[in-house]
Design a protein around this motif. Sequence first.
Motif, PDB file in Angstrom:
ATOM      1  N   UNK A 264      -2.578  10.727 -10.039  1.00  0.00           N
ATOM      2  CA  UNK A 264      -3.164   9.451  -9.625  1.00  0.00           C
ATOM      3  C   UNK A 264      -3.241   9.369  -8.107  1.00  0.00           C
ATOM      4  N   UNK A 265      -2.160   9.750  -7.430  1.00  0.00           N
ATOM      5  CA  UNK A 265      -2.134   9.709  -5.967  1.00  0.00           C
ATOM      6  C   UNK A 265      -3.170  10.662  -5.377  1.00  0.00           C
ATOM      7  N   UNK A 266      -3.243  11.873  -5.918  1.00  0.00           N
ATOM      8  CA  UNK A 266      -4.227  12.833  -5.408  1.00  0.00           C
ATOM      9  C   UNK A 266      -5.661  12.356  -5.657  1.00  0.00           C
ATOM     10  N   UNK A 267      -5.869  11.693  -6.771  1.00  0.00           N
ATOM     11  CA  UNK A 267      -7.204  11.167  -7.057  1.00  0.00           C
ATOM     12  C   UNK A 267      -7.623  10.148  -6.008  1.00  0.00           C
ATOM     13  N   UNK A 268      -6.706   9.256  -5.640  1.00  0.00           N
ATOM     14  CA  UNK A 268      -7.036   8.251  -4.627  1.00  0.00           C
ATOM     15  C   UNK A 268      -7.123   8.870  -3.232  1.00  0.00           C
ATOM     16  N   UNK A 269      -6.340   9.895  -2.973  1.00  0.00           N
ATOM     17  CA  UNK A 269      -6.456  10.591  -1.692  1.00  0.00           C
ATOM     18  C   UNK A 269      -7.847  11.192  -1.549  1.00  0.00           C
ATOM     19  N   UNK A 270      -8.297  11.902  -2.567  1.00  0.00           N
ATOM     20  CA  UNK A 270      -9.603  12.548  -2.462  1.00  0.00           C
ATOM     21  C   UNK A 270     -10.745  11.551  -2.615  1.00  0.00           C
ATOM     22  N   UNK A 271     -10.490  10.428  -3.260  1.00  0.00           N
ATOM     23  CA  UNK A 271     -11.474   9.337  -3.251  1.00  0.00           C
ATOM     24  C   UNK A 271     -11.751   8.905  -1.827  1.00  0.00           C
ATOM     25  N   UNK A 272     -10.711   8.741  -1.034  1.00  0.00           N
ATOM     26  CA  UNK A 272     -10.904   8.328   0.351  1.00  0.00           C
ATOM     27  C   UNK A 272     -11.613   9.418   1.156  1.00  0.00           C
ATOM     28  N   UNK A 273     -11.201  10.651   0.988  1.00  0.00           N
ATOM     29  CA  UNK A 273     -11.829  11.737   1.749  1.00  0.00           C
ATOM     30  C   UNK A 273     -13.330  11.796   1.465  1.00  0.00           C
TER      31      UNK A 273
ATOM     32  N   UNK B  95      -2.169  -2.936  -8.765  1.00  0.00           N
ATOM     33  CA  UNK B  95      -1.089  -2.101  -8.243  1.00  0.00           C
ATOM     34  C   UNK B  95      -0.799  -2.491  -6.799  1.00  0.00           C
ATOM     35  N   UNK B  96       0.446  -2.335  -6.403  1.00  0.00           N
ATOM     36  CA  UNK B  96       0.834  -2.663  -5.031  1.00  0.00           C
ATOM     37  C   UNK B  96       0.161  -1.726  -4.031  1.00  0.00           C
ATOM     38  N   UNK B  97       0.128  -0.447  -4.362  1.00  0.00           N
ATOM     39  CA  UNK B  97      -0.494   0.551  -3.503  1.00  0.00           C
ATOM     40  C   UNK B  97      -1.548   1.306  -4.301  1.00  0.00           C
ATOM     41  N   UNK B  98      -2.365   2.101  -3.625  1.00  0.00           N
ATOM     42  CA  UNK B  98      -3.452   2.787  -4.315  1.00  0.00           C
ATOM     43  C   UNK B  98      -2.943   3.718  -5.407  1.00  0.00           C
ATOM     44  N   UNK B  99      -1.847   4.414  -5.136  1.00  0.00           N
ATOM     45  CA  UNK B  99      -1.317   5.351  -6.117  1.00  0.00           C
ATOM     46  C   UNK B  99      -0.404   4.728  -7.152  1.00  0.00           C
ATOM     47  N   UNK B 100      -0.050   3.472  -6.971  1.00  0.00           N
ATOM     48  CA  UNK B 100       0.847   2.799  -7.915  1.00  0.00           C
ATOM     49  C   UNK B 100       1.872   1.952  -7.192  1.00  0.00           C
ATOM     50  N   UNK B 101       3.140   2.117  -7.561  1.00  0.00           N
ATOM     51  CA  UNK B 101       4.204   1.286  -7.004  1.00  0.00           C
ATOM     52  C   UNK B 101       4.661   1.732  -5.622  1.00  0.00           C
ATOM     53  N   UNK B 102       4.406   2.983  -5.273  1.00  0.00           N
ATOM     54  CA  UNK B 102       4.947   3.544  -4.042  1.00  0.00           C
ATOM     55  C   UNK B 102       3.868   3.822  -3.004  1.00  0.00           C
ATOM     56  N   UNK B 103       4.264   3.706  -1.767  1.00  0.00           N
ATOM     57  CA  UNK B 103       3.434   4.026  -0.606  1.00  0.00           C
ATOM     58  C   UNK B 103       3.320   5.550  -0.492  1.00  0.00           C
ATOM     59  N   UNK B 104       2.094   6.074  -0.431  1.00  0.00           N
ATOM     60  CA  UNK B 104       1.891   7.523  -0.471  1.00  0.00           C
ATOM     61  C   UNK B 104       0.796   7.958   0.511  1.00  0.00           C
TER      62      UNK B 104
ATOM     63  N   UNK C  42      -2.098   8.604  -0.200  1.00  0.00           N
ATOM     64  CA  UNK C  42      -3.350   7.918  -0.528  1.00  0.00           C
ATOM     65  C   UNK C  42      -3.533   6.688   0.352  1.00  0.00           C
ATOM     66  N   UNK C  43      -2.455   5.955   0.568  1.00  0.00           N
ATOM     67  CA  UNK C  43      -2.510   4.770   1.419  1.00  0.00           C
ATOM     68  C   UNK C  43      -2.632   5.155   2.886  1.00  0.00           C
ATOM     69  N   UNK C  44      -1.927   6.206   3.291  1.00  0.00           N
ATOM     70  CA  UNK C  44      -2.003   6.668   4.675  1.00  0.00           C
ATOM     71  C   UNK C  44      -3.419   7.115   5.009  1.00  0.00           C
ATOM     72  N   UNK C  45      -4.121   7.679   4.043  1.00  0.00           N
ATOM     73  CA  UNK C  45      -5.500   8.113   4.265  1.00  0.00           C
ATOM     74  C   UNK C  45      -6.471   6.944   4.324  1.00  0.00           C
ATOM     75  N   UNK C  46      -6.313   5.995   3.417  1.00  0.00           N
ATOM     76  CA  UNK C  46      -7.282   4.901   3.304  1.00  0.00           C
ATOM     77  C   UNK C  46      -7.083   3.807   4.345  1.00  0.00           C
TER      78      UNK C  46
END
Length: 285
Positions: free
Chosen positions: A140-149, A195-204, A206-210
Amino acid sequence: MADPTYTPPKVWKNTESGGKFANINRPTAGARFDRDLPVGEHPFQLYSLATPNGVKATIMLEELLEAGHAEADYDAWLINIGEGDQFSSGFTDINPNSKIPALLDRSGDTPVRVFESGAILLYLAEKFGRFLPTDHTRAEVLSWLFWQIGSAPFIGGGFGHFYAYAPEKYEYPIDRYAMETKRLFDVADKRLAEARFLGGDDYTVADIAAFPWMAPFVEGIIYEDARTFLSIDEYANVARWAAEIAARPAVKRGRMVNRTWGDEDEQVRERHAASDFERQTVTAD
């Protein structure tokens, strides 16, 4: 004024197009002049500018330091893309694509170059085991990371260019990329409603990228009056998320590094030690 009835020729040839970056844009790659890059004392050497993509790297490094990873200490050297610093032989040795940010990891026996902002985030996350889960939420986190890229070119090179930087304003490209930028904000807003953050409950990562791309729209500090033009106030969940991340100490520091505009107390033009933030402005003269 460009001809609105323009018909592409059979074979394209480069011509002076105007716009903010016309003086450096060319259809060719490679170094344009010889110059070595400076090297500091820390394991990581970052060559960058505080654009949204550059801020991804500095936030990540500052977050690692904030989390206690002293071995993530770094030197951040200013690359002025408006003056063409990214076309030096030293820079193209690290990034043949001549884009910031570029990172050199000297922590091991053999230096490792890393270019492209997403690759830098992923490399550092895996190296230090932070901000990227290893359980079932990793995908899930990688999906949102590459969504932003994948989204950034539509926002920056698309909307940002035609709305703020192009030499003339044309309705079709502005409408096309405004629609896509709003769609991307809507994607994020709907996700952040659940969700609190893009990847779910935790800051990852994905959030640093977006964050560096989305927060400036919320704050009204990017692409002239884009905040009003795009009705960014509609995206309340994105605003909540951006405010929470903006309050993080590491994010505050990361946004200052390699910054050359705005208030002087928001600039750390080059970063070589944590104490640089105490002096606020560090010149590269």
